[in-house]
Design a protein around this motif. Structure first.
Motif, PDB file in Angstrom:
ATOM      1  N   THR A  52      10.896   6.844   3.029  1.00 16.06           N
ATOM      2  CA  THR A  52       9.963   5.814   3.492  1.00 16.06           C
ATOM      3  C   THR A  52      10.705   4.578   3.975  1.00 16.06           C
ATOM      4  O   THR A  52      10.325   3.956   4.976  1.00 16.06           O
ATOM      5  CB  THR A  52       8.999   5.437   2.350  1.00 16.06           C
ATOM      6  N   SER A  79       7.993  -0.632  -4.834  1.00 16.95           N
ATOM      7  CA  SER A  79       7.921   0.463  -5.803  1.00 16.95           C
ATOM      8  C   SER A  79       8.675   0.116  -7.083  1.00 16.95           C
ATOM      9  O   SER A  79       8.220   0.431  -8.191  1.00 16.95           O
ATOM     10  CB  SER A  79       8.490   1.744  -5.180  1.00 16.95           C
ATOM     11  N   GLY A  97       0.812  -1.214   0.000  1.00 14.98           N
ATOM     12  CA  GLY A  97       0.000   0.000   0.000  1.00 14.98           C
ATOM     13  C   GLY A  97       0.845   1.263   0.000  1.00 14.98           C
ATOM     14  O   GLY A  97       0.492   2.262  -0.642  1.00 14.98           O
ATOM     15  N   LEU A  98       1.985   1.217   0.695  1.00 14.85           N
ATOM     16  CA  LEU A  98       2.898   2.360   0.667  1.00 14.85           C
ATOM     17  C   LEU A  98       3.456   2.579  -0.736  1.00 14.85           C
ATOM     18  O   LEU A  98       3.655   3.724  -1.163  1.00 14.85           O
ATOM     19  CB  LEU A  98       4.042   2.143   1.660  1.00 14.85           C
ATOM     20  N   ILE A 123       0.657   7.308  -6.317  1.00 18.25           N
ATOM     21  CA  ILE A 123      -0.252   8.460  -6.292  1.00 18.25           C
ATOM     22  C   ILE A 123       0.540   9.759  -6.174  1.00 18.25           C
ATOM     23  O   ILE A 123       0.205  10.771  -6.806  1.00 18.25           O
ATOM     24  CB  ILE A 123      -1.247   8.313  -5.133  1.00 18.25           C
ATOM     25  N   TYR A 124       1.615   9.730  -5.372  1.00 19.41           N
ATOM     26  CA  TYR A 124       2.441  10.937  -5.259  1.00 19.41           C
ATOM     27  C   TYR A 124       3.003  11.337  -6.615  1.00 19.41           C
ATOM     28  O   TYR A 124       2.974  12.520  -6.983  1.00 19.41           O
ATOM     29  CB  TYR A 124       3.594  10.708  -4.279  1.00 19.41           C
ATOM     30  N   HIS A 129       1.833   1.921  -3.444  1.00 21.77           N
ATOM     31  CA  HIS A 129       0.734   2.569  -4.164  1.00 21.77           C
ATOM     32  C   HIS A 129       0.650   4.057  -3.812  1.00 21.77           C
ATOM     33  O   HIS A 129       0.324   4.888  -4.683  1.00 21.77           O
ATOM     34  CB  HIS A 129      -0.587   1.871  -3.825  1.00 21.77           C
ATOM     35  N   ALA A 130       0.931   4.377  -2.545  1.00 23.46           N
ATOM     36  CA  ALA A 130       0.935   5.790  -2.150  1.00 23.46           C
ATOM     37  C   ALA A 130       2.008   6.564  -2.907  1.00 23.46           C
ATOM     38  O   ALA A 130       1.799   7.726  -3.298  1.00 23.46           O
ATOM     39  CB  ALA A 130       1.153   5.909  -0.645  1.00 23.46           C
ATOM     40  N   LEU A 131       3.150   5.928  -3.123  1.00 22.79           N
ATOM     41  CA  LEU A 131       4.206   6.571  -3.910  1.00 22.79           C
ATOM     42  C   LEU A 131       3.767   6.762  -5.356  1.00 22.79           C
ATOM     43  O   LEU A 131       4.124   7.760  -6.001  1.00 22.79           O
ATOM     44  CB  LEU A 131       5.480   5.728  -3.854  1.00 22.79           C
ATOM     45  N   HIS A 161      10.780   7.711  -1.629  1.00 20.23           N
ATOM     46  CA  HIS A 161      10.864   6.265  -1.385  1.00 20.23           C
ATOM     47  C   HIS A 161      11.984   5.947  -0.404  1.00 20.23           C
ATOM     48  O   HIS A 161      11.824   5.118   0.510  1.00 20.23           O
ATOM     49  CB  HIS A 161      11.091   5.529  -2.710  1.00 20.23           C
TER      50      HIS A 161
END
Length: 701
Positions: A321, A367, A278-279, A285-286, A281-283, A318
């Motif tokens: 993170t 990622s 999910g993180l 979206i960023y 995926h957040a990247l 990334h």
């Protein structure tokens, strides 16, 4: 109860020789095979330290009372190993823990005598890994140089640079104009540096290299531990011996398995992996939002390079993170490890290692996996884009190809990890030590005119060691984990980043001395532990080797343009359709790989004129985009399915060939040298002959 604990403590402290004899008898081995008496004395000390520390860890006396008893018994150093200013530590400091000794061979025997076998095996493995990295670094550099020598001669790059009449569709919805394909001329040439004909051979050779490295390390390890007389040593047996020495009434913990607990652990691990994905995926979206923001920037430089800027800033985010999630992953792995209730310390260490590496792998590579295999393939097409929250369209690959995005991401993360992380790793304990030593000691004012006696010198030595940075059971674990992540970068996606082995080789030259300086000068002396292998990390390396075959096969087949170029060359090129031999067979590939889209079919066609993007107000009637689709109904063309089938066939063929090569290499290179096997065979033969003589002698009597 207190009396029993006191007796147990003093039994290990006051009678170390008796303890050591019991220890040797239980394990039926001794610390022999040493070079000289000095080495033998040091190894005996490390063994005593290990035994006494085990006893103290299983003793429930208060720390203050324990400290007083240890000082009174004059065995403080056995319980809390100290760095000495003379002897072996000074030798290691001068000949090993120095930056100027960066190219000098490591003194493994001295490291073993001072820090124990586990630390010595880590440095032996790291030194061997660095040595074997050299040929891989040379191969990667040759692939890169091949791309440089053919920088201007690539047919694909030439066509891109000359395509000043090829109009491409906008890369975003707002303030993104139509653009010429020739604008990406420089990027296309740069892409050819690492995506060329030599990449396939390099990926296969790296799969072979990973296997040969592991097999040669197994041989090296067998030679080293055989010289230490630890070839047949059993960690579980030693832990049982220490438990019995510590407590003769020790209750044996039997093996247990619970399907309910295993199911719960599996679900929790999958939940954590889902969070890590999910993180990623957040990247994603960023990068989508960042691309929109950069395209609306007032600075022309940022606006024209919005896609590249989004990828680069996404890589930095990334990395941040990764730093944060590393701490979270450790806490979660420890919690799951305690929930699993391991039977012994070694089993606990193995369970924790597998979990933390799994979490770290997904943290680092989720990622990268998205960029390599999904970026630009799930974003739709002009007129029917896939959008996030129905507003922002998913990002596309870099105009020069998807492999460029993967290259940028890997280069930034690996560079930051091997420079900034190492800088912090060295600077943090160095500054902490300098700060502790700079703090004033009030007692020093009363001792200005007093001579230091033996007791004061001893206390000063204790104080100096206390001021050093603390070590724990994870100190060596962190070093192994760092190298495993680097090994993953060096092998799994090496087809997209051929310079990864070279960067790893240069980094490891400094890493060896950095770790040596930390252990000898900046940290307290680590408690020596016996070992005859690098443990569960060997299985981790083997798993990475298999993932490297799969990953590189997918990168070449999916991320790279190698397969589409070969399909065009042998199916659709002028050489095949027109039987021409006077031109390059890739002539016309760029035009063939671009589909046509009619501007009137954009999804904004029903909007009012004042709501339309700028590019819709132009006189351009059609634009091109990277895909294989029909120009009338925008469905996939026949060539798309040809390319898809070729990619699938290549993945199957590449992975089977590479895995067969790995198996053949593993069979061809024996794990254990014949000399080591013969040595232990002769030893068993002599032992059995001795037993037989005793039996015959008892029978005769």
């Amino acid at each position: 109860m207190q009396e029993i604990e006191d007796k147990k403590l003093f039994y290990g402290v006051y009678a170390p020789s008796e303890i050591f004899q019991k220890y040797q008898c239980l394990l039926k081995s001794s610390d022999s095979g040493l070079q000289n008496h000095h080495m033998e004395e040091n190894v005996t000390i490390t063994t005593r330290i290990r035994i006494v520390n085990f006893i103290l860890q299983n003793t429930q006396i208060s720390p203050e009372e324990t400290l007083q008893k240890l000082i009174k018994a004059k065995v403080f150093e056995a319980a809390f190993p100290l760095h000495k200013q003379e002897g072996l530590r000074q030798l290691l400091k001068e000949n090993w823990a120095r930056w100027r000794k960066i190219l000098k061979k490591q003194p493994i025997e001295e490291i073993r005598s001072y820090f124990g076998e586990k630390v010595a095996l880590y440095f032996a493995w790291l030194g061997w890994y660095t040595r074997i990295l050299f040929p891989a670094a040379v191969l990667g550099l040759l692939v890169f140089l091949y791309g440089i020598f053919h920088f201007d001669s690539s047919q694909v790059s030439k066509e891109i640079c000359e395509a000043n009449t090829t109009i491409m569709c906008p890369l975003c919805d707002q303030k993104c104009p139509f653009w010429q394909l020739s604008d990406t001329c420089t990027y296309a040439k740069v892409t050819h540096l690492f995506d060329n004909e030599g990449t396939i051979l390099f990926a296969v050779l790296m799969a072979l290299w990973a296997t040969v490295f592991l097999e040669l390390w197994k041989r090296k390890r067998a030679e080293v531990v055989s010289g230490w007389e630890l070839y047949g040593w059993d960690e579980d047996e030693e832990e049982l011996a220490l438990q019995l020495i510590n407590n003769p009434a020790h209750t044996l913990k039997l093996y247990q398995h619970s399907y309910i607990r295993s199911t719960i652990l599996l679900l929790l691990v999958l939940l954590m992996i889902t969070v890590l994905i999910g993180l990623a995926h957040a990247l994603v979206i960023y990068r989508v939002v960042a691309t929109v923001v950069f395209t609306q920037s007032d600075f022309e430089f940022i606006r024209e390079r919005a896609s590249t800027m989004a990828v680069m800033t996404g890589a930095v985010l990334h990395y941040i993170t990764i730093i944060i999630m590393t701490k979270v992953n450790r806490r979660v792995a420890l919690f799951l490890c305690e929930l699993e209730k391991p039977r012994t310390f070694s089993e606990r260490e193995n369970i924790f290692t597998v979990k933390i590496f799994t979490f770290q792998f997904f943290t680092y590579f989720s990622s990268l996996i998205y960029i390599a295999f999904f970026l630009g393939r799930i974003n739709g097409r002009p007129g029917n884009y896939v959008r996030v929250a129905g507003k922002w369209r998913l990002e596309e690959c870099h105009p020069s190809g998807c492999i460029t995005d993967l290259f940028i991401q890997m280069a930034i993360i690996m560079t930051l990890k091997q420079t900034l992380s190492n800088f912090v790793e060295y600077l943090t304990p160095w500054l902490r030590l300098r700060f502790r030593k700079s703090l004033p000691n009030p007692k020093d004012k009363d001792k200005v005119h007093m001579e230091k006696g033996p007791e004061d010198s001893c206390k000063e030595q204790w104080l100096n060691n206390y001021q050093l940075n603390e070590v724990n059971v994870f100190s060596l674990f962190d070093e192994f984990l760092e190298m495993m992540i680097q090994y993953s970068f060096t092998t799994i996606f090496v087809a997209a980043f051929p310079l990864a082995p070279l960067m790893a080789f240069i980094n490891n030259l400094f890493e060896i001395r950095l770790d040596a300086i930390k252990m000898v000068q900046l940290q307290r002396r680590i408690v020596p532990r016996k070992a005859n292998d690098i443990g569960i990390w060997l299985q981790v390396l083997e798993a990475i080797g298999i993932l490297a075959v799969i990953g590189n096969g997918l990168v070449i087949a999916i991320t790279s343009d190698f397969i589409p170029m070969q399909v065009y060359k042998y199916t659709y090129s002028p050489c095949m359709l027109q039987n021409r031999t006077d031109i390059n067979c890739l002539t016309g590939y760029i035009n063939n790989s671009l589909s046509v889209f009619r501007v009137q079919d954009f999804e904004w066609q029903m909007k009012l004129p004042e709501e339309l993007p700028d590019f819709m107000r132009s006189e351009i009637t059609e634009c091109r985009y990277r895909d294989y689709r029909n120009s009338d109904d925008y469905n996939y063309s026949v060539q798309f399915w040809h390319v898809f089938a070729a990619r699938l066939a290549f993945i199957i063929l590449f992975e089977h060939v590479a895995l067969c090569i790995k198996l053949i290499a593993a069979w061809y290179v024996p794990d254990v040298p014949q000399s080591v096997k013969n040595k232990h065979l002769q030893k068993k033969h002599e032992t059995l002959r001795g037993v037989l003589r005793k039996i015959d002698h008892s029978t005769d009597v």
